[in-house]
Design an enzyme around this catalytic site. Structure first.
Site, PDB file in Angstrom:
ATOM      1  N   LYS A 111      -5.356  11.523   2.752  1.00 36.51           N
ATOM      2  CA  LYS A 111      -4.725  11.115   3.917  1.00 36.51           C
ATOM      3  C   LYS A 111      -3.176  11.155   3.618  1.00 36.51           C
ATOM      4  O   LYS A 111      -2.778  11.190   2.451  1.00 36.51           O
ATOM      5  CB  LYS A 111      -5.157   9.525   4.142  1.00 36.51           C
ATOM      6  CG  LYS A 111      -4.663   8.580   3.149  1.00 36.51           C
ATOM      7  CD  LYS A 111      -4.775   7.195   3.564  1.00 36.51           C
ATOM      8  CE  LYS A 111      -3.559   6.792   4.383  1.00 36.51           C
ATOM      9  NZ  LYS A 111      -2.349   6.245   3.861  1.00 36.51           N
TER      10      LYS A 111
ATOM     11  N   LYS B 101     -13.605   1.904  -2.787  1.00 31.50           N
ATOM     12  CA  LYS B 101     -13.749   0.700  -3.201  1.00 31.50           C
ATOM     13  C   LYS B 101     -14.911  -0.025  -3.203  1.00 31.50           C
ATOM     14  O   LYS B 101     -15.660   0.025  -2.416  1.00 31.50           O
ATOM     15  CB  LYS B 101     -12.453  -0.144  -2.763  1.00 31.50           C
ATOM     16  CG  LYS B 101     -10.982   0.276  -2.783  1.00 31.50           C
ATOM     17  CD  LYS B 101     -10.308  -0.651  -2.661  1.00 31.50           C
ATOM     18  CE  LYS B 101      -8.589   0.036  -2.517  1.00 31.50           C
ATOM     19  NZ  LYS B 101      -7.949   0.001  -3.762  1.00 31.50           N
TER      20      LYS B 101
ATOM     21  N   GLU C  40       0.626  -6.294   0.357  1.00 28.78           N
ATOM     22  CA  GLU C  40       1.059  -5.705  -0.857  1.00 28.78           C
ATOM     23  C   GLU C  40       2.422  -6.208  -1.564  1.00 28.78           C
ATOM     24  O   GLU C  40       3.246  -6.600  -0.617  1.00 28.78           O
ATOM     25  CB  GLU C  40       1.377  -3.928  -0.617  1.00 28.78           C
ATOM     26  CG  GLU C  40       0.067  -3.436  -0.026  1.00 28.78           C
ATOM     27  CD  GLU C  40       0.423  -1.688  -0.267  1.00 28.78           C
ATOM     28  OE1 GLU C  40       0.305  -1.407  -1.199  1.00 28.78           O
ATOM     29  OE2 GLU C  40       1.029  -1.359   0.874  1.00 28.78           O
TER      30      GLU C  40
ATOM     31  N   ASP D 183       0.390   4.326   8.208  1.00 28.07           N
ATOM     32  CA  ASP D 183       0.047   4.476   6.544  1.00 28.07           C
ATOM     33  C   ASP D 183      -1.108   3.834   6.363  1.00 28.07           C
ATOM     34  O   ASP D 183      -1.877   4.335   5.751  1.00 28.07           O
ATOM     35  CB  ASP D 183       1.145   3.645   5.835  1.00 28.07           C
ATOM     36  CG  ASP D 183       1.076   3.907   4.351  1.00 28.07           C
ATOM     37  OD1 ASP D 183       0.746   4.991   3.950  1.00 28.07           O
ATOM     38  OD2 ASP D 183       1.407   3.038   3.656  1.00 28.07           O
TER      39      ASP D 183
ATOM     40  N   HIS E 129      -7.095   2.729   6.431  1.00 34.76           N
ATOM     41  CA  HIS E 129      -7.814   1.490   5.496  1.00 34.76           C
ATOM     42  C   HIS E 129      -8.283   0.523   6.315  1.00 34.76           C
ATOM     43  O   HIS E 129      -9.344   0.246   6.255  1.00 34.76           O
ATOM     44  CB  HIS E 129      -7.047   1.133   4.595  1.00 34.76           C
ATOM     45  CG  HIS E 129      -6.398   2.149   3.615  1.00 34.76           C
ATOM     46  ND1 HIS E 129      -6.845   3.318   3.372  1.00 34.76           N
ATOM     47  CD2 HIS E 129      -5.249   2.162   2.866  1.00 34.76           C
ATOM     48  CE1 HIS E 129      -6.034   4.164   2.630  1.00 34.76           C
ATOM     49  NE2 HIS E 129      -4.879   3.670   2.313  1.00 34.76           N
TER      50      HIS E 129
ATOM     51  N   LYS F 213       4.491  -4.646   3.126  1.00 36.62           N
ATOM     52  CA  LYS F 213       4.861  -4.114   2.007  1.00 36.62           C
ATOM     53  C   LYS F 213       6.025  -5.372   1.299  1.00 36.62           C
ATOM     54  O   LYS F 213       6.353  -5.921   2.365  1.00 36.62           O
ATOM     55  CB  LYS F 213       5.706  -2.800   2.016  1.00 36.62           C
ATOM     56  CG  LYS F 213       5.083  -1.862   2.388  1.00 36.62           C
ATOM     57  CD  LYS F 213       4.656  -0.868   1.006  1.00 36.62           C
ATOM     58  CE  LYS F 213       3.933   0.431   1.564  1.00 36.62           C
ATOM     59  NZ  LYS F 213       2.802   0.747   0.469  1.00 36.62           N
TER      60      LYS F 213
HETATM   61  C1  BG6 Z   1      -2.132   4.240   0.680  1.00 33.83           C
HETATM   62  C2  BG6 Z   1      -0.856   3.798   1.433  1.00 33.83           C
HETATM   63  O1  BG6 Z   1      -2.985   4.865   1.474  1.00 33.83           O
HETATM   64  O2  BG6 Z   1      -2.556   2.837   0.073  1.00 33.83           O
HETATM   65  C3  BG6 Z   1       0.125   3.221   0.306  1.00 33.83           C
HETATM   66  O3  BG6 Z   1      -0.147   5.100   1.538  1.00 33.83           O
HETATM   67  C4  BG6 Z   1      -0.666   2.033  -0.040  1.00 33.83           C
HETATM   68  O4  BG6 Z   1       1.365   2.796   1.146  1.00 33.83           O
HETATM   69  C5  BG6 Z   1      -1.708   2.099  -0.612  1.00 33.83           C
HETATM   70  O5  BG6 Z   1       0.301   1.020  -0.990  1.00 33.83           O
HETATM   71  C6  BG6 Z   1      -2.669   0.889  -0.987  1.00 33.83           C
HETATM   72  O6  BG6 Z   1      -3.726   1.129  -1.664  1.00 33.83           O
HETATM   73  P1  BG6 Z   1      -4.109   0.160  -2.888  1.00 33.83           P
HETATM   74  O7  BG6 Z   1      -5.414   0.888  -3.354  1.00 33.83           O
HETATM   75  O8  BG6 Z   1      -3.207   0.030  -3.825  1.00 33.83           O
HETATM   76  O9  BG6 Z   1      -4.541  -1.187  -2.296  1.00 33.83           O
END
Ligand code: BG6
Length: 463
Positions: free
Chosen positions: A147, A181, A215, A234, A239, A322
């Protein structure tokens, strides 16, 4: 265990993804003896040797086993290639032949495109014309696309068309690492293998649903990419909408393969955007690679609905950002209140089912129970399944799990062409709206203006 062995061909092998996730995942597949032998070809544009390619991955492998590492090193070669140079693919085809002969491999190949999506079509076309990914009756060749898959509906459609002209969809694995996951994989299993849940999983019993992906981290050196993308493209397009699809789907007739994807696509096509809120953290426009006047969102909250009989009128609230106060991904199903039969004090809240994707993976059910010692008073208590109690403190890594699924040929945890397009359609619609973007402090819960938005939409966030 896979005894015949696999050849991994990784395009974009010098990038962050390969370093952090792909090489460590291949190492672990070898260590756990899921694969007996393999060959790895790292492909990228700049000159490099195998040590320079692999060594940076060591810091992402806890308790490095040196003999496994040696096995990986001896199985790996680096191949410099310009993505659009047909003759470079001819050379790659020869490298592959020799390598597979040397390691007694049968030509089962995983072609992993860990590049930006603008290279997908060029690489796909060249792989087809050089016959590097042409499978026979004796061996399989599978293409994995990292992705983001495109940057809007139009570009995703173009890539999909390019792929379908030269490869069969059964060879194509579109990556969304959230599907690897442990707790995301558990959503449909918990739903459809327990009698107690499914009868309640609808508008009659559920008041609302929250999907939260917060995040603590920022851009991690990806300023230029992120400025063109933003939170919606993103993580919401991929997700978060995938998690929504798993929560929202009808029961598939079997919990596998296209049965699941056939149900997820029906959900994605029924999404109605009701309200959107966006934010940007202070200092974003000073990040390297970000335009000083950028209005890209680093925070988003959405109210969505599914226009189908199961969910009509039930809001799905999504929230992501973020540089927030904590790292947390969770899904909360809020049940409707029951009629209060108590005469002194009623329950303060209804029941919740919470799926904690990360950290502290687990499933929690919050119910009302008697306050000890009191006769007619209840309080919320939690019943908890803690995932580490089931499988120890080491949670299987998503990439390791997904690479193993590719080897086994299970596409159910990968995103199909129609799902990708339906998700982009939702994001394109929001992007057209040109909404205000509110500022927020790093390490906070998001913009202050979110309170009013939440109040208006009647949502009390659970994370
Ligand atoms: C990615 C995004 O697909 O997923 C990132 O591009 C993001 O920006 C990340 O930080 C989050 O994934 P995880 O597994 O750290 O929750």
């Amino acid at each position: 265990m896979d005894k015949r062995g696999v050849t991994f061909i990784i395009f974009g092998a010098t990038g962050d993804l390969a370093k952090r996730y792909l090489f460590p995942a291949i190492y672990t597949l070898l260590k756990e003896k899921k694969i007996e032998k393999c060959a790895v070809v790292g492909v990228a544009r700049r000159p490099m040797n195998v040590q320079q390619l692999l060594n940076p991955s060591q810091e992402f492998i806890p308790h490095l086993n040196l003999s496994i590492w040696k096995q990986l090193e001896q199985s790996t070669v680096y191949h410099q290639l310009q993505f659009d140079a047909a003759q470079d693919y001819q050379k790659l085809a020869l490298v592959l032949q020799n390598l597979e002969q040397k390691h007694s491999l049968f030509g089962n190949r995983i072609l992993y495109l860990a590049t930006l999506p603008q290279h997908f079509e060029t690489i796909t076309r060249n792989l087809a014309s050089s016959k590097i990914a042409t499978q026979t009756k004796q061996n399989w060749n599978r293409l994995v696309y990292e992705k983001p898959f495109g940057e809007n509906l139009k570009s995703a459609q173009k890539i999909n068309q390019c792929i379908s002209r030269v490869f069969d969809e059964s060879q194509v694995y579109r990556m969304d690492h959230y599907l690897g996951k442990e707790l995301v994989g558990n959503i449909s299993l918990v739903r459809f293998t327990n009698r107690i849940l499914e009868p309640l999983w609808n508008k009659n019993h559920l008041e609302s649903i929250q999907i939260i992906l917060s995040e603590k981290l920022g851009l991690e050196g990806r300023g230029e990419f992120y400025d063109k993308s933003g939170a919606l493209k993103d993580v919401v397009q991929s997700h978060m909408l995938q998690m929504l699809a798993l929560i929202g789907m009808e029961s598939p007739s079997k919990l596998t393969g296209d049965y699941i994807r056939n149900e997820k696509i029906k959900v994605l096509r029924k999404i109605k955007v009701k309200d959107v809120f966006m934010g940007q953290y202070d200092g974003f426009t000073r990040e390297e690679g970000v335009q000083p006047t950028s209005k890209t969102e680093t925070f988003a909250a959405l109210k969505l609905e599914l226009d189908n009989p199961r969910w009509k009128g039930v809001p799905f609230f999504l929230k992501t950002g973020k540089y927030l106060d904590k790292r947390e991904t969770s899904i909360h199903l809020k049940f409707k209140m029951v009629e209060c039969l108590l005469t002194k004090s009623c329950p303060t809240d209804s029941n919740y089912l919470t799926i904690r994707i990360q950290p502290n993976e687990g499933i929690l059910f919050e119910m009302n129970a008697k306050v000890p010692g009191e006769t007619y008073q209840v309080m919320p208590v939690k019943m908890e399944l803690s995932q580490p109690d089931l499988n120890g403190p080491k949670m299987p890594d998503a990439y390791e799990h997904l690479l193993w699924q590719v080897i086994q040929g299970d596409q159910s945890v990968f995103v199909r062409n129609d799902e990708i397009e339906a998700a982009w359609k939702v994001i394109d619609e929001i992007k057209k709206k040109k909404l205000p973007v509110y500022a927020y402090a790093q390490g906070s819960k998001g913009p202050k203006e979110l309170d009013e938005w939440s109040w208006k939409n009647k949502v009390r966030w659970r994370g």
